[in-house]
Design an enzyme around this catalytic site. Sequence first.
Site, PDB file in Angstrom:
ATOM      1  N   GLN A 179       0.829  -1.200   0.000  1.00  0.00           N
ATOM      2  CA  GLN A 179       0.000   0.000   0.000  1.00  0.00           C
ATOM      3  C   GLN A 179       0.869   1.257   0.000  1.00  0.00           C
ATOM      4  OE1 GLN A 179      -2.527  -2.088   3.328  1.00  0.00           O
ATOM      5  NE2 GLN A 179      -3.500  -0.125   2.931  1.00  0.00           N
ATOM      6  N   PHE A 188      -6.415  -4.066   3.292  1.00  0.00           N
ATOM      7  CA  PHE A 188      -7.067  -3.766   4.567  1.00  0.00           C
ATOM      8  C   PHE A 188      -6.105  -3.280   5.640  1.00  0.00           C
ATOM      9  CE2 PHE A 188      -9.069  -7.484   2.471  1.00  0.00           C
ATOM     10  CZ  PHE A 188     -10.130  -6.794   1.895  1.00  0.00           C
ATOM     11  N   GLU A 196       0.233  -2.264   4.411  1.00  0.00           N
ATOM     12  CA  GLU A 196       0.708  -0.892   4.574  1.00  0.00           C
ATOM     13  C   GLU A 196       2.174  -0.923   4.994  1.00  0.00           C
ATOM     14  OE1 GLU A 196      -1.705   1.666   7.025  1.00  0.00           O
ATOM     15  OE2 GLU A 196      -0.203   3.239   7.053  1.00  0.00           O
ATOM     16  N   ARG A 219      -4.816   6.710  17.411  1.00  0.00           N
ATOM     17  CA  ARG A 219      -6.155   6.783  16.807  1.00  0.00           C
ATOM     18  C   ARG A 219      -7.202   6.156  17.730  1.00  0.00           C
ATOM     19  NH1 ARG A 219      -8.919   8.022  12.019  1.00  0.00           N
ATOM     20  NH2 ARG A 219      -7.023   8.823  11.072  1.00  0.00           N
ATOM     21  N   ARG A 230      -7.803  -1.861   8.808  1.00  0.00           N
ATOM     22  CA  ARG A 230      -9.028  -1.071   8.607  1.00  0.00           C
ATOM     23  C   ARG A 230      -9.658  -0.598   9.932  1.00  0.00           C
ATOM     24  NH1 ARG A 230     -13.297  -3.451   4.276  1.00  0.00           N
ATOM     25  NH2 ARG A 230     -13.943  -1.493   3.356  1.00  0.00           N
ATOM     26  N   PHE A 267      -7.788   1.061  12.208  1.00  0.00           N
ATOM     27  CA  PHE A 267      -6.510   1.550  12.740  1.00  0.00           C
ATOM     28  C   PHE A 267      -6.622   2.005  14.197  1.00  0.00           C
ATOM     29  CE2 PHE A 267      -2.646   4.312  12.477  1.00  0.00           C
ATOM     30  CZ  PHE A 267      -1.819   3.518  11.726  1.00  0.00           C
ATOM     31  N   THR A 326      -3.263  10.905  11.243  1.00  0.00           N
ATOM     32  CA  THR A 326      -3.010  11.737  12.426  1.00  0.00           C
ATOM     33  C   THR A 326      -1.551  12.197  12.452  1.00  0.00           C
ATOM     34  OG1 THR A 326      -2.620   9.763  13.739  1.00  0.00           O
ATOM     35  CG2 THR A 326      -4.840  10.688  13.772  1.00  0.00           C
ATOM     36  N   ALA A 359      -5.776   4.989   5.848  1.00  0.00           N
ATOM     37  CA  ALA A 359      -6.502   5.969   6.666  1.00  0.00           C
ATOM     38  C   ALA A 359      -7.725   6.515   5.930  1.00  0.00           C
ATOM     39  CB  ALA A 359      -5.572   7.105   7.102  1.00  0.00           C
ATOM     40  N   GLU A 373     -12.791   3.058   6.088  1.00  0.00           N
ATOM     41  CA  GLU A 373     -12.729   2.418   7.400  1.00  0.00           C
ATOM     42  C   GLU A 373     -13.969   2.548   8.278  1.00  0.00           C
ATOM     43  OE1 GLU A 373      -9.044   4.707   7.778  1.00  0.00           O
ATOM     44  OE2 GLU A 373      -8.312   3.042   8.970  1.00  0.00           O
TER      45      GLU A 373
END
Lengths: 493, 761
Positions: free
Chosen positions: B195, B226, B230, B308, B340, B342, B438, B507, B717
């Site tokens: 990703q 998902f 990442e 998060r 997904r 996070f 974030t 995100a 998400e």
Amino acid sequence: MKDKALSLPSESHNNRITFFMNGQQITEELPAGISTLDWLNQTKQMFGTKCSCNEGDCCSCTVVIAKAVDDKVIYEAITSCLYPAAKLHGKHLITIEAMGTPNALHPIQQALLDHHGTQCGYCTPGFVMSMFALFAMHNHPDKEAIFAALEGNLCRCTGYQSILDAALEISRNYCKEDLIPAWCSEVESKLLEKGVPAAMLLLHKDSNRLVSKYLMPETMKLLFDYLQTENSAVVIAGGTDLMVQMNIGRKEFPVLIDITCIEELKRIYLQSDGLHIGACVSYAKMFDSELVHNSCPHLHKLISQIASQQIRNFGTLGGNIANASPVGDTLPLLLALDATLRLQTELEMRQLPIRSFFKGYRQTALQKREIIKEIILPLSPENSYVRTLKSAKRKSVDISAVVSAINLQRSLGYTQNACLAFGGVAATPLVSRVFTGLVNNKPLSSLDAAQIAKAVAAEFKPLSDVRGSALYRNKLIENHVIIYLSELQKEVL
Amino acid sequence: MSKLPYHLAGPLHLCGKSRFIADEPELKGMLYAKFLFSPVAHARIKKLDVSEAENYPGVFKVITANDIPGENMIGHVIKDEPLFPTLEIMFAWQPLAMVLAENERCAELAVKRIKLEYEELPAIYDPEEADARQEWYVPERKIECGDIVTAFDNAPYILEGKTTNSGQEHFYMEGQRAIAIPFEDSRITIHCATQSTMEVQEVVSHVLGIPAHDIVVDVPRLGGAFGGKERAATIWASMAALGAFVCKRPVQVKLSRDEDMHATGKRHPFTSLWKVAYDEQGKLLAYDVQLLANGGAYTDLSVAILERAMFHSDNTYYVPNMLIRGRACRTNLPPNTAFRGFGAPQGIFVIESILDKIAQQLQLDPLALRILNAYQNGNITPYGQEIKECQMASILAKLATNAEYDKLKSEVAEFNHSHTQHKRGLGIVPVKFGISFTTALLNQGSALIWVYIDGSVSVSTGGVEMGQELSTKVAIVVSRVLGISTDKIRVESSNTQRVGNASPTAASTGSDINANAARIAAEKIKENLKEPAAKLLAQQFGHEAEPHEIVFAEGKVFILKNPESAISFNDLVRFAYSERIPLAAYGYYRTPDLWFDREIGQGHPFHYFVYGAALAEVEVDLLLGEHTVTKLFIVHENGASLHEQIDMGQIAGAAIQGYGWCTMEDLVWDTNGHYTSANPSTYKIPGIRDLPEVFKVEIMPSQSLEASVFGSKATGEPPLIYGLAVFFALQAAVQEVNPEAVLSFPATPEAIILAQEHRGN
């Protein structure tokens, strides 16, 4: 045109098989034991069929097999990862590559596109093929039939609603004839020309493959000849467990003898001693059989809860028994019904009650060079109560934590021949002794379900494993008993 | 506006013709990788001898840490993760060495000939145990508002408890994979399922000790991700790159499903300790929560995920006094990673559990309690961001109407009154989900557009297509700007040579960032084309026009007041080329107004919020522990959708994924830190039979001023959290027979059976 290749004598089938792929007849040299998926991806460099789990649990690799059964051609979805390519011999393999092109989609593909039934696309070819097999065999299947056909196909993106909507639309608007392409229909007549000769696939000894010899006898005689000469041979039926041992466990099987070409082992017939089911009858064939449906309806019902349509299409009853898994789904029912096994060696046949068959964890009474030939299910009298319950984490396509079956007769408010059997509670599937003692020949209304349930649960010491704790399994034993007994007592009232 | 397109890659997917990495013809000379994975969860390496494996026929090379020309230590911000450990094994199935051979079979046989000697060390798997030993990657994080001490001192009611959630396996259908191909000099091209092209490029640059411009990363698409690709994808891409760099041969790394499930990190299990104060009406007065994230062996993204979770601890509720503390704990499990949501689902799960408990204590209606406490415009979140476009009142009202809530409630009560073995329950989960990374610096993206002289268009962004149909959305945005059909637009692979420094597609920001960058690039090209358009229109029709009067629509270009006198977009492009007008543009977008000060726990971390709510009804068989989701209603607000059916697919898919997480997806590990459910025969994700019997999703359009590209909002998400409504419905059903029941997570049949007899928290 007469199809010559399919009627060649078996000698010329050393190391090669003949079949149809996407409408074309081909003769191929195959590495022994290779799965259809590996053959497509590795040998043919065809990548439309996707490998996601390689153990039959996601159905991304679904392809369709067309084959002649009696006088008609049937289309079946199978997981190509667990289907030895050798089994393609004499059949028609249909893959995603032939279904449609991006500019001329097959109606199934168009419906999936219209309903946004594809997102990442990885599971998509598998869904298309499963739906093709469904709609090639059934006109206007209902939601339940669609679920049965697609319950094994996993999709992590869509949440399935869009796929279901696409399938329902096809079901409403199309008939089989609209969906079976002309090139498929053309092959049908060739498949109906009888006779698939035996085949033998060998590999050079220095090869690194897990299997170096794959034998496909077409007669019992040839089978026992092979068993005689091949000391280390292992018999393979559907292969839905054995192929997992190879794909995932990387287990070596130097010689495999595939018994699914032997017609004798694929029959279902009724005799005075009961319903005879050949060891190589697939779950799907049993499910569709009127004989099974009429004389053993509980087996019919149980099959719908076993595995996925793809696995049901080539997994066999004989395989489930010989595999002797403590959680084999059919085994408690066969125990409760007091089924008999017909075991065959080259020289003799013996009958053995299935209750004497399981000797230990994955150990059976089968002797060397002996195979299961048939399973005989005694017919249940009219006053029988036969039920099964399967408990697992997911509603469908899951291995049980506990599976059970009950069989008894009711006469004037009394019970007779009560038998209750469990899988998932010990190293082998087991019959409850306590249950028979507490329930047999008792007035139904006098039975204390809760107390009997506790007593039965106390009889077993199940293990804790990934499918459930011992505590949970004990509770399931108890609750299965309560469910059976309360249903029985409700009937009396 | 023309008809919306279907999934642009859909026809290829449906024909099995779309390209997935490593599902393609073999490259000549390719080497195949197999790994020696650690048999233990925590150990000191005494000896790793690969000589026998290296001499095995067919083996080209066995790669270990010794072969790394650059740095072995990789990591996101905190570089605590070795590509190959040299001293200490930190989790079971950690890759220790890589065999490269002519085929996979040779490689796997050679792996068995590697000699590993080790000394086992005590291992930790439980976040509370790790917390007690202060095994944190970073010191405790804190966000607070109001004065919780006074609030608790004066509170009429106080509840305390502990809530835990389990992890979740991503189960992307396409597993981790990468192919690296050496190129001239030390350059290398990597095709990998990631990703984040930038991160792969950056980490490979560190590992190989070569500059980023020597490394090309190309991602055609992913077969699902998902969050699991990442950061977790980087390690496998780096391994392939290292192999290709050392051996000067193409190298393929492709994990089998079981290897993937054993060796890669998952959604974080959290253990949360909480205390809440409320009044007799159920109004929340104070909330004190400590979130412990089970981060696994290395930091990975755990700190951001924890953050998060903290940002979502309030969910949709205004609580005047809050203290939110978070500690990400190091354990000996594979490094847990993005999934997904996070962290947000974990944070929301805690406060939703609490609200159900308060409703039960005060015998209040759970929906009414949620309405009572819902945020209103002008409220300030505990991290200092003002709520400006709160949609909760209308969402919850719509949800109640769609579900016929009052009627449903009495039907459930009636059913429960007349049934003993079966019970029904209702569960409600509202969602407020903050959109933006974030980590503010990630909120930027680029696009490169070429208009070729035949009028066809090539669009590259840093975004990765993984089934969310980002490509389709990008094409829609470009088509709206240039007034041409999406058929004429090709959205290309994500490639570091065309778009560098790309933030991960994560995100939920994929479309906000990348489609905005593409919009900006397309607008530049449109501006460039206006002058030649005016010239051509004047030549052909004699109409004079100012550039701002030129309209681009339906493949044509014309003057607003003379729509009949139009030239085709294609003719204009060819003409513009002959006029030497630039036909390419680079677009850059950064999300405005983002900042957050971690020291004081205050800021404006989100561009906007997505709001929604779900209501589930379930029927439980108490004796078997099995359930059916009889109804699932969702109302989801998402601005002015770019494509409602795509968003519907995201919502429905995420909700079912969330449902799987809290019910059947049972991630079990044994006392040795091995996942025992690391295969699809024991780890069950939802199948088609798990669809709710009634499944109604309503997308509620809104005129949001905060929303992103063409007024649309992110969808990836937030809807995952709707699945939790099923969990609370199951708990409510079990509480029919045991009011004190606390259902353990996930709510498997086993959990449901055992909860019936379980007392207390």
